[in-house]
Design a protein around this motif. Structure first.
Motif, PDB file in Angstrom:
ATOM      1  N   LEU A   1      -4.224  -8.015   1.157  1.00 33.39           N
ATOM      2  CA  LEU A   1      -5.060  -7.848  -0.034  1.00 33.39           C
ATOM      3  C   LEU A   1      -6.368  -7.153   0.330  1.00 33.39           C
ATOM      4  N   GLU A   2      -6.976  -7.553   1.439  1.00 35.65           N
ATOM      5  CA  GLU A   2      -8.237  -6.934   1.855  1.00 35.65           C
ATOM      6  C   GLU A   2      -8.034  -5.479   2.267  1.00 35.65           C
ATOM      7  N   ALA A   3      -6.906  -5.181   2.887  1.00 36.53           N
ATOM      8  CA  ALA A   3      -6.634  -3.793   3.284  1.00 36.53           C
ATOM      9  C   ALA A   3      -6.495  -2.897   2.056  1.00 36.53           C
ATOM     10  N   VAL A   4      -5.812  -3.386   1.021  1.00 33.73           N
ATOM     11  CA  VAL A   4      -5.671  -2.602  -0.207  1.00 33.73           C
ATOM     12  C   VAL A   4      -7.034  -2.463  -0.892  1.00 33.73           C
ATOM     13  N   THR A   5      -7.821  -3.530  -0.878  1.00 27.09           N
ATOM     14  CA  THR A   5      -9.160  -3.471  -1.462  1.00 27.09           C
ATOM     15  C   THR A   5      -9.991  -2.386  -0.791  1.00 27.09           C
ATOM     16  N   ARG A   6      -9.939  -2.311   0.529  1.00 27.91           N
ATOM     17  CA  ARG A   6     -10.719  -1.294   1.249  1.00 27.91           C
ATOM     18  C   ARG A   6     -10.208   0.114   0.928  1.00 27.91           C
ATOM     19  N   LEU A   7      -8.903   0.254   0.746  1.00 27.59           N
ATOM     20  CA  LEU A   7      -8.358   1.572   0.391  1.00 27.59           C
ATOM     21  C   LEU A   7      -8.832   1.977  -1.005  1.00 27.59           C
ATOM     22  N   VAL A   8      -8.794   1.051  -1.959  1.00 26.55           N
ATOM     23  CA  VAL A   8      -9.301   1.337  -3.306  1.00 26.55           C
ATOM     24  C   VAL A   8     -10.760   1.771  -3.226  1.00 26.55           C
ATOM     25  N   ASP A   9     -11.547   1.031  -2.469  1.00 27.44           N
ATOM     26  CA  ASP A   9     -12.960   1.356  -2.303  1.00 27.44           C
ATOM     27  C   ASP A   9     -13.125   2.765  -1.730  1.00 27.44           C
ATOM     28  N   GLU A  10     -12.360   3.088  -0.698  1.00 27.24           N
ATOM     29  CA  GLU A  10     -12.481   4.413  -0.064  1.00 27.24           C
ATOM     30  C   GLU A  10     -12.156   5.536  -1.047  1.00 27.24           C
ATOM     31  N   VAL A  11     -11.108   5.359  -1.840  1.00 21.43           N
ATOM     32  CA  VAL A  11     -10.698   6.421  -2.768  1.00 21.43           C
ATOM     33  C   VAL A  11     -11.736   6.602  -3.872  1.00 21.43           C
TER      34      VAL A  11
END
Length: 323
Positions: free
Chosen positions: A183-193
């Motif tokens: 969940l945290e990895a996907v959150t960081r990807l959303v943030d990056e995009v």
């Protein structure tokens, strides 16, 4: 299912069951909500359509980067069809890592900077948070840029959502440590995009919020919406572009402190007095801000709005943060 004070209307197309997801349509309204209130007195013209178009643009942008979500399609001008998951309340029975087809009852907050108006500043000032709690060596000031995004959690289905620790988040969400890490990895990807797109447009993406569900197979999917000016803090030349404009106005009247007192004393939400309406010019400029941001963000001319920087210059001249 959104809370009763959501600023989106939900139309159920197909109810979800224990083993099959449903389908629904969100209609984004011109209403807004701050400080745990329900709908505030004013409607912001164009806010619903602007937010919906930004949400749709972001889901499609995120999908191109491999982020799975509940998004199914745009229903112009302000509707979004999506996969509807069950709402399982952990207060009724604890959620488990093998549960499927349900919303994860957490709000996941990520922070890239600590802008003016961030809850971090107020929580540290009131002694409810220490710098070490979010991985900092010293108390940040307004405008602090973090070396690495910080992730925090709040509850989602409680009457008044509250910040909780990472282990508590895993327990509330019924997630294993591996699932929480994912969940945290996907959150960081959303943030990056979202951050990269904002930077391309000359905006700063200070912080934001995402929510998740688990699909029929138990896989995590992004739900609700992400990167709109309601759950993300976007800034242009140091000025907030989004709901923070309304927050700043009411914070200047002392409303935020009153709400915190009411929450601490356990005063029922339905007894909170309605705030005074916003000044008329602020309502009109806020609507123009949403429309200008939407056209800039999506690259589509819909209303022929003024350039965002011109709108923000005028807003800054009449709001507390700009005076």
């Amino acid at each position: 299912m959104p809370k009763s004070f959501s600023t989106k209307n939900l139309r159920v197309l197909r109810e979800p069951t224990g083993d099959r997801a449903g389908a629904g349509v969100f209609e984004f309204t011109d209403d807004y909500s701050i400080f745990h209130f329900g709908k505030l007195p004013d409607a912001i013209p164009g806010k619903g359509e602007s937010s919906c178009r930004i949400a749709v643009f972001n889901f499609e942008m995120l999908a191109a980067e491999g982020v799975r979500s509940h998004y199914l399609g745009f229903r112009p001008p302000r509707g979004m069809e999506f996969t509807l998951l069950r709402r399982l309340d952990p207060a009724v029975r604890p959620l488990r890592p093998d549960d499927v087809n349900h919303l994860v009852p957490l709000q996941v907050i990520f922070r890239n900077t600590i802008p003016p108006g961030s809850s971090v500043l107020r929580r540290i000032e009131l002694g409810r948070l220490t710098p070490a709690d979010i991985g900092l060596d010293a108390a940040p000031g307004p405008g602090t840029v973090l070396s690495r995004p910080v992730i925090e959690y709040t509850t989602k289905l409680e009457e008044i959502d509250r910040f909780i620790t990472r282990p508590e988040a895993g327990a509330v969400g019924g997630l294993s440590d591996d699932q929480l890490t994912r969940l945290e990895a996907v959150t960081r990807l959303v943030d990056e995009v979202i951050t990269a797109h904002a930077e391309h447009l000359g905006l700063v993406h200070a912080d934001g919020k995402v929510e998740f569900g688990r699909d029929d197979s138990g896989e995590l999917v992004l739900v609700d919406h992400a990167g709109t000016p309601d759950e993300a803090r976007l800034l242009l030349d140091g000025h907030h572009v989004g709901k923070q404009v309304m927050r700043d106005h009411y914070a200047d009247t002392g409303l935020q402190g009153q709400v915190e007192d009411w929450v601490r004393s356990g005063r029922p939400r339905e007894t909170w007095p309605a705030p005074d309406p916003l000044p008329r010019e602020l309502v009109e400029l806020a609507g123009e801000m949403y429309r200008s941001l939407c056209e800039l963000w999506t690259g589509t001319r819909i209303w022929g709005a003024r350039d965002l920087d011109k709108v923000m210059d005028r807003l800054a001249s009449i709001t507390p943060a700009g005076r």
